[in-house]
Structure formats: structure tokens, C-alpha cells
Design an enzyme around this catalytic site. Structure first.
Site, PDB file in Angstrom:
ATOM      1  N   ARG A   1       1.043  -1.262  -0.357  1.00 65.18           N
ATOM      2  CA  ARG A   1       0.213   0.089   0.147  1.00 65.18           C
ATOM      3  C   ARG A   1       0.814   1.464   0.585  1.00 65.18           C
ATOM      4  O   ARG A   1       1.353   1.316   1.247  1.00 65.18           O
ATOM      5  CB  ARG A   1      -1.066   0.345   1.248  1.00 65.18           C
TER       6      ARG A   1
ATOM      7  N   HIS B   1      -4.178   4.831   4.714  1.00 63.01           N
ATOM      8  CA  HIS B   1      -4.851   3.273   4.564  1.00 63.01           C
ATOM      9  C   HIS B   1      -6.402   4.052   3.590  1.00 63.01           C
ATOM     10  O   HIS B   1      -7.139   3.604   2.950  1.00 63.01           O
ATOM     11  CB  HIS B   1      -4.537   2.842   6.731  1.00 63.01           C
TER      12      HIS B   1
ATOM     13  N   TYR C   1       4.117   5.230  11.741  1.00 64.81           N
ATOM     14  CA  TYR C   1       4.189   3.645  11.693  1.00 64.81           C
ATOM     15  C   TYR C   1       4.799   3.282  11.227  1.00 64.81           C
ATOM     16  O   TYR C   1       5.773   2.249  11.276  1.00 64.81           O
ATOM     17  CB  TYR C   1       2.941   2.963  11.709  1.00 64.81           C
TER      18      TYR C   1
HETATM   19  C1  LIG Z   1     -15.779  -5.939  11.458  1.00 68.78           C
HETATM   20  C2  LIG Z   1     -14.185  -4.730  11.238  1.00 68.78           C
HETATM   21  N1  LIG Z   1     -13.455  -4.905  12.144  1.00 68.78           N
HETATM   22  C3  LIG Z   1     -12.501  -3.634  12.855  1.00 68.78           C
HETATM   23  C4  LIG Z   1     -13.438  -2.609  10.983  1.00 68.78           C
HETATM   24  C5  LIG Z   1     -12.038  -1.933  11.304  1.00 68.78           C
HETATM   25  N2  LIG Z   1     -10.993  -1.100   9.904  1.00 68.78           N
HETATM   26  C6  LIG Z   1     -10.640  -1.287   9.182  1.00 68.78           C
HETATM   27  S1  LIG Z   1     -10.036  -1.318   7.541  1.00 68.78           S
HETATM   28  C7  LIG Z   1      -9.046  -2.215   9.172  1.00 68.78           C
HETATM   29  C8  LIG Z   1      -7.405  -2.984   8.028  1.00 68.78           C
HETATM   30  C9  LIG Z   1      -8.005  -3.576   7.643  1.00 68.78           C
HETATM   31  O1  LIG Z   1      -7.024  -4.133   6.995  1.00 68.78           O
HETATM   32  P1  LIG Z   1      -6.085  -5.447   5.940  1.00 68.78           P
HETATM   33  O2  LIG Z   1      -7.553  -6.262   6.156  1.00 68.78           O
HETATM   34  O3  LIG Z   1      -5.188  -6.019   5.768  1.00 68.78           O
HETATM   35  O4  LIG Z   1      -6.827  -4.362   4.443  1.00 68.78           O
HETATM   36  P2  LIG Z   1      -6.127  -3.240   3.964  1.00 68.78           P
HETATM   37  O5  LIG Z   1      -7.186  -2.230   4.311  1.00 68.78           O
HETATM   38  O6  LIG Z   1      -4.645  -2.865   4.399  1.00 68.78           O
HETATM   39  O7  LIG Z   1      -6.549  -3.222   2.595  1.00 68.78           O
HETATM   40  C10 LIG Z   1      -9.239  -2.877  10.462  1.00 68.78           C
HETATM   41  C11 LIG Z   1      -9.655  -3.113  11.619  1.00 68.78           C
HETATM   42  C12 LIG Z   1     -13.410  -3.141  10.755  1.00 68.78           C
HETATM   43  N3  LIG Z   1     -14.313  -1.864   9.200  1.00 68.78           N
HETATM   44  N4  LIG Z   1     -14.794  -4.033  10.075  1.00 68.78           N
END
Ligand SMILES: Cc1ncc(C[n+]2csc(CCOP(=O)(O)OP(=O)(O)O)c2C)c(N)n1
Length: 371
Positions: free
Chosen positions: A266, A270, A279
């Protein structure tokens, strides 16, 4: 039966199962072949992929600018993940079911979504998420729940004995969730026509991949479910496309589902609500830019005499024009009425919801009369 000595380990154990995770890559970070050019990668295919990747990037930059200027809500950038999006976009057949997560803008565009609808979504106006192929599911913001929906859709296809399949996507962090494991398990147990593609962009917000999971690869999470797992270079659209082709074949040969881990990075924050400099180091990001999927494919095209400066300028102009027109359409939309949140939830309106609807309308009236 007498076991041959060579099959017994030093501890006197008998190995029961071993597994291997393959890695697929055609193009290295310098835009050079690492193995012979695959048949599907014709000149036209390569140019087409590149154009979709650039369109995705231009769209992404504009979406971020809209958020920064207060014209859109929080937005998850797909900067650096354009090869991931376009390889899935090209691999999906019309009648397949796509179950996306929130970073799949490039695939949605190739799926026929109107750009202005994607902008509207991140502007808080889902308008029923009715854009795109009818059988596809809308964007999913809750982490990993989409994988359960995808497994359900795949089960439905299997029950109906249909030939199409389901492709779903998820981030690296999402693979730590129970929903993910449960879906994989059912995909293995029921031999579902399902392909799960992990966008391993190295971070779940601020949590690096190494802290998120102790396994060497995320692809090996397939093994426990009895499905095939493979890791690919996610910055090389040919690698992911090849894995998707093989996964489709496996389904057609009744060999079951596949988990593909696409290794990406990425390059942006985020979301627009995040500040990644808190970070991760500039050096790390600089290093990752050397693997930029857009630049990599551009180098290959240039070396094959399929692309040049003039073509680049023309296409950039064309992308900017399409994106600007979409922004105009987005900004000219009538805002969605708050009560519209109920409009797309039910095929048949349940009378029991009347009270909630009345309460909402009442609240809206009171709020607007107090202004
Ligand atoms: C059920 C749930 N828990 C927490 C969140 C908050 N949240 C949004 S994005 C994220 C991290 C996701 O990371 P990843 O799966 O690696 O995907 P990326 O965004 O890096 O593509 C979190 C914890 C959420 N959207 N849904």
C-alpha cells in the site's frame, strides 16, 4: 506394512502430510521477464492492462483530492495495487459473481461501474449500490464478512449447478478473522466454486503483516481448509491472472476452491483518515515505489515498442477527461434523502418497519425546522 526407514523422522514420527506453496511471477521489478511470456499476454492484452491500471490511478488521485477538499468522505486509496485490481477485472467473466472489499475501485471500473457512483458511495450516497452487474455484491467495509457472503453465493451456484464462479477479495489483516477461516473451511468441505484473493498490501492500518500472523505465507491458510493455496507477485498482473486462470480450471475440473495471496504494497495511507508516516519509514516506502506495478508494466511495454511518451500523454489526458466528467456528475447529484436508507433493504417492505420510518421522518422534520 513395514515402513521404509527413510520415511521415519529422527523422532520416530511418520510424516503424514507435507505442503508446498508456489510463487508465480512473470515480470520482475525492472520490467524484465522472469520466465517465458505467457500465451494470454498478447500485445493488446498488455496494453489494455496498462491502460486500466493508469485509469485506476488517475481516478484514485482525484478521489483523494475530493476528500481533501471536503467534497467526499473518507476514502481508501488503491495506490500501488492497480495490478491486483486489473488482473481480477480481466479474469472475471460477465456471468461470474464478484464480491469485493473496499479497495477494489479498479476492478469495479472494469466491471462496468460508473465512476461517479463509486465517488457517490464514498460521499455517503450508496443509492442502493445498484451499479455494476446485477449478481455482484456491493462494496464491503466490515472486515472479512464479505468472504462468508462469497461462500454463500458459491454454495448457491453449486446447488443450482451453474458454471460460473465467485471471486472475492480481502486484505492481509482480514485473513486473521474467523469469518475468513469459516468461509475457507466450508469452501473446502463443500468443494465450492470460490476463489479468494488476498490483497497482502503489508499493513492492516498500522499493523504490519509480520505482527498480524506467524505463518510464512498467507496462502498456506488454504491448507487447513483442504483447498489449494498459491502466492503471486501482486504487482505483476500476469502473475495474478495466471493464478486466476488456474483457479478457474481447478473449479471446472471439480478440484475445488483456491486461495491466492497477491503480494502488493500500500503506497498510500490506509484511508484519507490515516497518516502512514506515523508507523512506517520513508525508506521503506521509497523501496516499495521501486516495485510500482504501473512503472513496471510501462517499462515492459516500452521495451516491446508498445508504448511511448506520446501514447502516455494521450492516455493520461483521456483518463483525466473521463475522471473529470465523472466528478461533475457526482457533484451535480441531488443529495440522497436520509429516509432512503430503507429503500434498498427489503424486496417486500415489512409493515413492522413503519414505526422506525415514521420516527426517522419525524426527526428529520424536527431537525430541519430547528435550522
Ligand atoms: C469488522 C470490522 N472490524 C474493524 C474494522 C476497522 N478496520 C477498517 S480497515 C481495517 C484493517 C484492514 O486491513 P487489511 O485487511 O489488511 O486490509 P487493507 O485495508 O490493508 O487493504 C480495520 C481493522 C472494520 N472495518 N470492520
Amino acid at each position: 506394512m513395514k515402513l521404509s526407514q527413510s520415511r521415519v523422522t529422527e523422532q520416530g514420527h511418520v510424516p503424514l502430510a507435507r505442503f508446498v506453496i508456489d510463487w508465480i511471477q512473470f515480470l520482475n521489478e525492472h520490467g524484465e521477464w522472469t520466465q517465458p511470456r505467457p500465451d494470454f499476454a498478447t500485445d493488446e492484452w498488455l496494453r489494455d492492462m496498462y491502460k486500466h491500471m493508469v485509469m485506476t490511478r488517475v481516478f484514485d488521485q482525484k478521489a483523494i483530492a475530493l476528500q481533501r477538499t471536503g467534497q467526499m468522505g473518507t476514502y481508501p486509496s488503491s495506490l500501488g495495487q492497480e495490478a491486483f485490481a486489473t488482473a481480477i477485472g480481466i479474469a472475471l467473466q460477465n456471468e461470474d459473481v464478484f464480491v469485493p472489499y473496499y479497495r477494489d475501485h479498479g476492478t469495479l471500473l472494469m466491471r462496468g461501474y460508473d465512476m461517479s457512483d463509486i465517488l457517490a458511495y464514498w460521499g455517503g450516497d450508496e443509492r442502493g449500490s445498484t451499479t455494476g452487474p446485477k449478481q455482484d455484491l456491493p462494496l464491503c467495509v466490515p472486515i472479512a464478512t464479505q468472504i462468508t457472503h462469497a461462500a454463500g453465493a458459491a454454495a448457491a451456484l453449486k446447488i443450482k449447478a451453474q458454471d460460473n464462479l465467485v471471486i472475492t477479495t480481502i486484505g492481509d489483516g482480514g485473513t486473521s478473522k474467523g469469518d475468513f477461516f469459516e468461509s475457507l473451511n466450508v469452501a473446502g468441505a463443500w468443494q465450492l466454486p470460490l476463489i479468494v484473493v488476498v490483497n497482502n498490501n503489508q499493513y492492516a492500518i498500522s499493523v504490519p503483516r509480520e505482527i498480524q500472523c506467524g505463518a510464512k505465507t498467507l496462502a498456506q491458510k488454504a491448507i487447513g481448509a483442504g483447498i489449494h493455496g498459491v502466492q503471486v507477485d501482486g504487482n505483476d498482473p500476469m502473475a495474478l491472472y495466471q493464478a486466476l486462470l488456474e483457479a478457474r480450471q481447478r473449479i471446472q475440473q471439480h478440484k475445488g476452491a483456491t486461495l491466492i495471496e497477491a503480494v502488493t504494497y500500500r503506497l498510500g495511507d490506509h484511508t484519507t483518515a490515516d497518516d502512514a508516516t506515523r508507523y512506517r519509514s520513508n525508506d521503506e516506502v521509497k523501496e516499495a515505489w521501486l516495485k510500482d506495478p504501473v512503472k513496471r508494466l510501462q517499462s515492459l511495454l516500452a521495451s516491446l515498442n508498445l508504448w511511448d511518451e506520446q501514447r502516455e500523454q494521450d492516455w493520461q489526458k483521456q483518463c483525466a477527461k473521463s475522471v473529470d466528467a465523472a466528478v461533475k456528475r457526482y457533484l451535480a447529484r441531488e443529495p440522497q434523502q436520509p429516509a432512503a436508507m430503507f429503500d434498498y433493504l427489503y424486496e417486500q417492505w415489512p409493515e413492522v418497519m413503519n414505526e422506525q420510518l415514521d420516527l426517522l421522518i419525524d426527526k428529520i422534520d424536527r431537525m430541519s425546522s430547528s435550522h
